[in-house]
Design an enzyme around this catalytic site. Structure first.
Site, mmCIF file in Angstrom:
data_model
loop_
_atom_site.group_PDB
_atom_site.id
_atom_site.type_symbol
_atom_site.label_atom_id
_atom_site.label_comp_id
_atom_site.label_asym_id
_atom_site.label_seq_id
_atom_site.Cartn_x
_atom_site.Cartn_y
_atom_site.Cartn_z
ATOM 1 N N HIS A 11 0.866 -1.184 0.000
ATOM 2 C CA HIS A 11 0.000 0.000 0.000
ATOM 3 C C HIS A 11 0.906 1.240 0.000
ATOM 4 O O HIS A 11 2.023 1.178 0.530
ATOM 5 C CB HIS A 11 -0.825 -0.060 1.293
ATOM 6 C CG HIS A 11 -1.915 0.951 1.425
ATOM 7 N ND1 HIS A 11 -1.676 2.265 1.766
ATOM 8 C CD2 HIS A 11 -3.259 0.841 1.309
ATOM 9 C CE1 HIS A 11 -2.829 2.914 1.848
ATOM 10 N NE2 HIS A 11 -3.806 2.073 1.575
ATOM 11 N N ASP B 82 2.743 -4.611 8.070
ATOM 12 C CA ASP B 82 1.553 -3.801 7.873
ATOM 13 C C ASP B 82 0.346 -4.743 8.023
ATOM 14 O O ASP B 82 0.057 -5.541 7.132
ATOM 15 C CB ASP B 82 1.612 -3.169 6.475
ATOM 16 C CG ASP B 82 0.326 -2.446 6.090
ATOM 17 O OD1 ASP B 82 -0.687 -2.581 6.814
ATOM 18 O OD2 ASP B 82 0.335 -1.755 5.055
ATOM 19 N N GLN C 197 -4.904 -5.070 6.853
ATOM 20 C CA GLN C 197 -5.923 -5.970 6.299
ATOM 21 C C GLN C 197 -5.987 -7.303 7.042
ATOM 22 O O GLN C 197 -6.970 -8.030 6.919
ATOM 23 C CB GLN C 197 -5.652 -6.247 4.811
ATOM 24 C CG GLN C 197 -5.799 -5.042 3.911
ATOM 25 C CD GLN C 197 -7.202 -4.457 3.930
ATOM 26 O OE1 GLN C 197 -8.184 -5.126 4.245
ATOM 27 N NE2 GLN C 197 -7.315 -3.180 3.604
ATOM 28 N N LYS D 73 -10.642 -0.365 10.315
ATOM 29 C CA LYS D 73 -10.798 -1.569 9.482
ATOM 30 C C LYS D 73 -11.133 -2.787 10.337
ATOM 31 O O LYS D 73 -11.464 -3.844 9.828
ATOM 32 C CB LYS D 73 -9.525 -1.812 8.667
ATOM 33 C CG LYS D 73 -9.309 -0.712 7.626
ATOM 34 C CD LYS D 73 -8.104 -0.950 6.758
ATOM 35 C CE LYS D 73 -7.973 0.208 5.772
ATOM 36 N NZ LYS D 73 -6.808 0.082 4.906
ATOM 37 N N CYS E 132 -4.691 2.562 -3.867
ATOM 38 C CA CYS E 132 -3.521 3.012 -3.088
ATOM 39 C C CYS E 132 -2.321 2.108 -3.307
ATOM 40 O O CYS E 132 -1.529 1.871 -2.387
ATOM 41 C CB CYS E 132 -3.823 3.091 -1.596
ATOM 42 S SG CYS E 132 -5.061 4.284 -1.184
HETATM 43 C C1 LIG Z 1 -5.820 0.757 4.636
HETATM 44 C C2 LIG Z 1 -4.426 0.295 4.567
HETATM 45 C C3 LIG Z 1 -3.380 1.082 5.044
HETATM 46 C C4 LIG Z 1 -3.580 2.461 5.576
HETATM 47 O O1 LIG Z 1 -4.444 2.477 6.661
HETATM 48 P P1 LIG Z 1 -4.986 3.873 7.220
HETATM 49 O O2 LIG Z 1 -6.070 3.460 8.154
HETATM 50 O O3 LIG Z 1 -5.500 4.643 6.037
HETATM 51 O O4 LIG Z 1 -3.852 4.542 7.887
HETATM 52 C C5 LIG Z 1 -2.108 0.563 4.981
HETATM 53 N N1 LIG Z 1 -1.884 -0.663 4.489
HETATM 54 C C6 LIG Z 1 -2.856 -1.454 4.040
HETATM 55 C C7 LIG Z 1 -2.541 -2.826 3.534
HETATM 56 C C8 LIG Z 1 -4.164 -0.994 4.049
HETATM 57 O O5 LIG Z 1 -5.143 -1.777 3.574
#
Ligand SMILES: *Cc1c(COP(=O)(O)O)cnc(C)c1O
Length: 421
Positions: free
Chosen positions: A138, A215, A218, A241, A379
Site C-alpha cells: 500500500h 503492515d 488488512q 478496518k 492506493c
Molecule cells: C488501509 C491500509 C493502510 C492504511 O491504513 P490507514 O487506516 O489509512 O492509515 C495501509 N496498508 C494497508 C494494507 C491498508 O489496507
C-alpha cells in the site's frame, strides 16, 4: 431471501453455527436502503462498519467518563485514564504482546509506519543502507520509506511477486544483505488478498539480523494475530478496518526496540521534565503519544476487539474463506472478467478487471444498485503497473457479508456488462 441464503451457506459450511443473520442485526448501518436498494457493503478493505456495541461504547464514554487523561487529579480524569489504559491492555492481549508498554496508540496504520520510519529510521538508517519492501505494498508502506531514503541517502529495495500475486521468497532472501536495515511488508494485500507467510519472512530476515515491520491493516480484521508467534518487530493496524472508530490505530513494537527510539512528536505527556535547557523524555509508550490522544477512539477500538473476540476470530476466518471461494467462483465465471490476485493463500479481497468496462464505470453502476465496492488504483499504483492495469474493481468482504450479497453483486455485474458493451 437472505435467511434462505444464510441457511444454505450454513448447511454446506464447517462454520455451521456462524449466525450471520444475527450478526448483521448488530450493525445498524447495514439495515439501510441506499439508492432505493438494500445496501450491499463490499468495501470493507477501505473501512469496515461498526457494531452497535462500539457506537454505544463511544457514546457512553462521552456521556459518562470524558476528561483529559494522565493529568487530572479529579474523578473523571481518573476514570478516563483508566478507560484509555485498559483499552491498551485489552489490545495487548488481542495481539499477544508480551507487555502493555509495547502498544502505542496512533491515528492508524499510516501513522504507525511513519512513526517507525521517522524514529527507528532516523536513528538506525544511514546513507547506503537499504529498506526492503515488496511489490504489493500500500502507498502507506512505500512513501514513508521513500521519504526516509530521501532524508538519509538510504536505498529502497523491492521484493518481486509472481503472476498470482505471491511473494517470491527466494528473491526476497537474495535481497537481504548486510546493508538491509529493515523489512517492511504487508501481512495481507489490500488489492490481491494475498496472505504473506510472515513467520517465514521474519525468520529469514532475523537470520540476517534485520528487524521486520508488518503492515497488518488488512490482516487484523480477519486473521488471529499473535505478534510473539510471528516474532515480528513491529506490527501496525487501523481501528476503522477492525470494526472500530476512525482516527485510532496501533503500533506494536518489541519493547527492546521501542526503547532505542527517540520521540516522534514533541509536546505534552511525552516528557518527564522540561526546562528551556533540556527536556527529559517519558518512558515507552508515552514517549510516542504527544498531546491529548484519541481517548474515545481507544475506548471504541477496545469495544470492537471485545466484539470480534465474542464472535470468534477462528470462526470469522473460516466464514470469510468460504465466502471468498463462493465469490471467486461466481465472479470469475462471468465472461470477460479477469481476477487480479490468485494466490493460494488469500483473504476475502477480490480485485478484477472486465473487458470493455472501466472499473470506475462499474463502480458507479454498482452504486446505483446499492452495492458499495472500490474502483481505482487501490492506493497501490506500483502494483497496478506490475499487473499492467491502471485500476481495478475491488470487492472486499467482512463476516457480515452473505452469499446473497455475492448473488446480488454477480447479477449487477452481468447487467453492467450488457449496459456498457
Ligand atoms: C488501509 C491500509 C493502510 C492504511 O491504513 P490507514 O487506516 O489509512 O492509515 C495501509 N496498508 C494497508 C494494507 C491498508 O489496507
Amino acid at each position: 431471501m437472505r435467511t434462505n441464503q444464510d441457511k444454505k451457506a450454513g448447511e454446506r459450511s464447517p462454520s455451521r453455527r456462524f449466525e450471520v443473520t444475527k450478526i448483521r442485526k448488530a450493525f445498524p448501518i447495514l439495515q439501510q436502503q441506499v439508492r432505493g436498494k438494500p445496501l450491499v457493503y463490499l468495501d470493507n478493505a477501505a473501512s469496515a462498519q461498526k457494531p452497535q456495541v462500539v457506537i454505544d461504547a463511544i457514546s457512553r464514554f462521552y456521556s459518562e467518563s470524558n476528561a483529559n487523561i494522565h493529568r487530572g487529579i479529579h474523578w473523571l480524569s481518573e476514570r478516563a485514564t483508566e478507560a484509555y489504559e485498559s483499552a491498551r491492555t485489552n489490545i495487548q492481549h488481542f495481539v499477544g504482546a508480551a507487555e502493555t508498554s509495547e502498544i502505542v496508540f496512533v491515528r492508524g496504520t499510516t501513522e504507525a509506519i511513519n512513526l517507525v520510519a521517522q524514529t527507528y529510521g532516523r536513528t538506525h538508517v544511514r546513507a547506503g543502507d537499504e529498506i526492503l519492501i515488496s511489490t504489493m505494498e500500500h502507498h502507506s508502506n512505500i512513501v514513508p520509506w521513500q521519504m526516509l531514503c530521501e532524508a538519509t541517502g538510504a536505498v529502497l529495495r523491492v521484493a518481486p511477486i509472481n503472476d498470482h500475486g505471491e511473494l517470491l521468497l527466494d528473491e526476497y532472501e537474495k535481497l537481504l544483505t548486510p546493508r538491509t536495515k529493515l523489512v517492511a511488508i504487508t501481512h495481507v494485500s489490500n488489492v490481491l488478498g494475498t496472505i504473506n507467510p510472515i513467520r517465514r519472512i521474519v525468520e529469514l530476515a532475523h537470520y540476517y539480523r534485520v528487524p521486520v515491520l508488518v503492515d497488518g491493516a488488512q490482516a487484523a480484521p480477519c486473521l488471529a494475530v499473535d505478534v510473539q508467534t510471528l516474532d515480528c518487530d513491529f506490527y501496525a493496524f487501523s481501528g476503522h478496518k477492525l470494526f472500530g472508530p476512525t482516527g485510532i490505530g496501533i503500533l506494536y513494537g518489541k519493547a527492546a526496540l521501542l526503547e532505542t527510539m527517540p520521540p516522534y512528536q514533541g509536546g505534552g505527556h511525552m516528557i518527564q521534565s522540561v526546562t528551556f535547557e533540556k527536556t527529559i523524555y517519558n518512558k515507552v509508550p508515552d514517549r510516542f503519544e504527544a498531546g491529548t490522544p484519541h481517548i474515545a477512539g481507544a475506548v471504541g477500538l477496545s469495544a470492537a476487539v471485545d466484539y470480534v473476540r465474542a464472535v470468534g476470530m477462528e470462526s470469522i476466518t473460516a466464514y470469510e474463506q468460504e465466502l471468498l471461494s463462493y465469490a471467486t467462483d461466481r465472479i470469475s465465471r462471468i465472461d470477460g472478467v479477469r481476477l487480479i490476485g490468485t494466490a493460494k493463500e488469500k483473504a476475502g479481497v477480490m480485485s478484477f478487471v472486465i473487458d470493455g468496462v472501466h472499473p470506475h464505470d462499474l463502480g458507479t453502476f454498482l452504486d446505483s444498485e446499492g452495492i458499495a465496492i472500490r474502483a481505482g488504483h487501490q492506493c497501490a499504483q506500483p502494483l497496478m503497473s506490475r499487473f499492467g492495469v491502471p485500476a481495478t474493481a475491488r470487492v472486499s468482504m467482512a463476516f457480515y457479508n452473505t452469499r446473497e450479497d455475492i448473488d446480488v453483486l454477480e447479477a449487477a455485474i452481468r447487467k453492467s456488462i450488457e449496459f456498457f458493451r
